[in-house]
Design an enzyme around this catalytic site. Structure first.
Site, short mmCIF file in Angstrom:
data_model
loop_
_atom_site.label_atom_id
_atom_site.label_comp_id
_atom_site.label_asym_id
_atom_site.label_seq_id
_atom_site.Cartn_x
_atom_site.Cartn_y
_atom_site.Cartn_z
N HIS A 1 3.38 -2.26 3.93
CA HIS A 1 3.34 -0.83 3.65
C HIS A 1 4.74 -0.35 3.29
O HIS A 1 5.71 -0.63 4.00
CB HIS A 1 2.80 -0.06 4.86
CG HIS A 1 1.31 -0.11 4.96
ND1 HIS A 1 0.65 -1.20 5.44
CD2 HIS A 1 0.36 0.81 4.63
CE1 HIS A 1 -0.66 -0.98 5.40
NE2 HIS A 1 -0.86 0.24 4.91
N ASP B 1 0.85 -1.18 0.00
CA ASP B 1 0.00 0.00 0.00
C ASP B 1 0.89 1.23 0.00
O ASP B 1 1.78 1.37 0.86
CB ASP B 1 -0.92 0.02 1.23
CG ASP B 1 -2.14 -0.88 1.04
OD1 ASP B 1 -2.22 -1.56 0.00
OD2 ASP B 1 -3.00 -0.90 1.93
#
Length: 260
Positions: free
Chosen positions: A225, A77
Site C-alpha cells: 500500500h 493499492d
C-alpha cells in the site's frame, strides 16, 4: 474541508482492508475474502486450502506468475494519497522497476498528475473500482458502472485501458469474477503481502523490509500500500536485496503463466 472529509471517509473504509490468511464464505452471497498460506523460506504460498481455487482458475484470475522463474510482480493499492507516492515513483524510476498501481475514483479525482506520472514512467494504472465497495453486494449493473468510471478516467488521463482489476478488500465471488472477466478485466490478487495499510501502526523501514523479504518466492505478485511510510522507506533496499537473491522485476503485462 470537502477534500478532508472525503479523505477521512475513505481512510475509514480502507481500514477494513485486512489481508486474511484464511477465507470466510458468506452464507448470503457466497463471498470469499482472498487469503493464502504465506511463503516461508522460499517455498511457494498456497490457496489450496481456501476453497476458491477453482473459481479463480475458471475466471482466469491472477495470483501467481511462473513459479519456475525468479520473477516478481510489484503492485500497489492507491485508495488515497498519503504523501508517499512521489517518493515511491522516484525509487522505481531510479531502480528501473515496473509496477502496477491500482487506483480508485477518489485517487483519480484527487491526484490526476500522479496518475499521469505513473503512466508516463511506464507503470500500469490498474482498476480498483470507483468507490471501493464490496462488489459481491452490488448488482452487475453497479459493478459495471464502478469499473467503467475508473477505466474511462484512466483512459482520459493516460491513454491506458485499466483492464487489470484488483477487487476492493480482496472480496469476491464467482459472479463478480465472471462478470468483470466478461467485461474484459483480469482480476489480480497477490501471493505476498503483510499488514501495511494502517497508517497509525507503522513499525519502521526495517520491519517492512523483513516482512517482504521473508516471503519472497518465484512468481510472486507483491501487494503493497502506497500510504505506508515504512514501505516507502524500505522499497529501495527491498528491490536491491531481491535482485541480490537473483530475482527480476517484471510488469504484469509480461505475466503469462499462472500456477496455483
Amino acid at each position: 474541508m470537502k477534500r478532508w472529509v472525503s479523505y477521512m471517509l475513505l481512510t475509514a473504509v480502507l481500514a477494513f482492508s485486512i489481508f486474511p490468511m484464511h477465507t470466510e464464505a458468506s452464507p448470503v452471497n457466497g463471498a470469499f475474502h482472498f487469503g493464502f498460506k504465506k511463503s516461508q523460506n522460499g517455498q511457494l504460498p498456497s490457496i489450496d486450502q481456501e476453497g476458491f481455487k477453482s473459481i479463480l482458475e475458471h475466471n482466469d484470475a491472477i495470483f501467481l506468475g511462473d513459479t519456475k522463474q525468479k520473477e516478481l510482480y510489484l503492485t500497489f493499492d492507491n485508495g488515497y494519497e498519503n504523501g508517499y507516492t512521489p517518493a515511491i515513483l522516484d525509487v522505481l524510476r531510479d531502480k528501473k522497476v515496473p509496477a502496477a498501481f491500482f487506483v480508485t475514483g477518489h485517487y483519480l479525482k484527487d491526484q490526476p498528475e500522479l496518475v499521469k506520472r505513473m503512466a508516463a514512467e511506464g507503470h500500469i494504472v490498474g482498476n480498483h473500482s470507483w468507490s471501493h465497495p464490496d462488489m459481491t453486494r452490488v448488482s452487475n449493473e453497479k459493478l459495471k458502472t464502478e469499473l467503467e468510471q475508473v477505466k474511462s478516467e484512466v483512459n482520459r488521463l493516460t491513454g491506458q485501458q485499466a483492464t487489470f482489476l484488483r477487487p476492493p478488500r480482496g472480496i469476491f465471488n464467482n459472479r463478480t469474477l465472471a462478470e468483470s472477466h466478461a467485461q474484459g478485466y483480469i482480476n489480480v490478487f497477490w501471493s505476498l503481502a503483510y499488514k501495511d495499510w494502517d497508517v497509525n501502526v507503522q513499525r519502521g523501514a526495517d520491519y517492512a523490509r523483513q516482512q517482504v523479504l521473508k516471503q519472497l518466492h518465484p512468481g510472486a505478485v507483491i501487494l503493497l500500500h502506497s500510504v505506508s511510510k515504512d514501505n516507502t522507506q524500505a522499497l529501495g533496499s527491498i528491490i536491491d536485496e531481491a535482485r541480490k537473491q537473483g530475482y527480476a522485476f517484471k510488469s504484469l503485462n509480461e505475466l503469462k503463466t499462472k500456477s496455483y
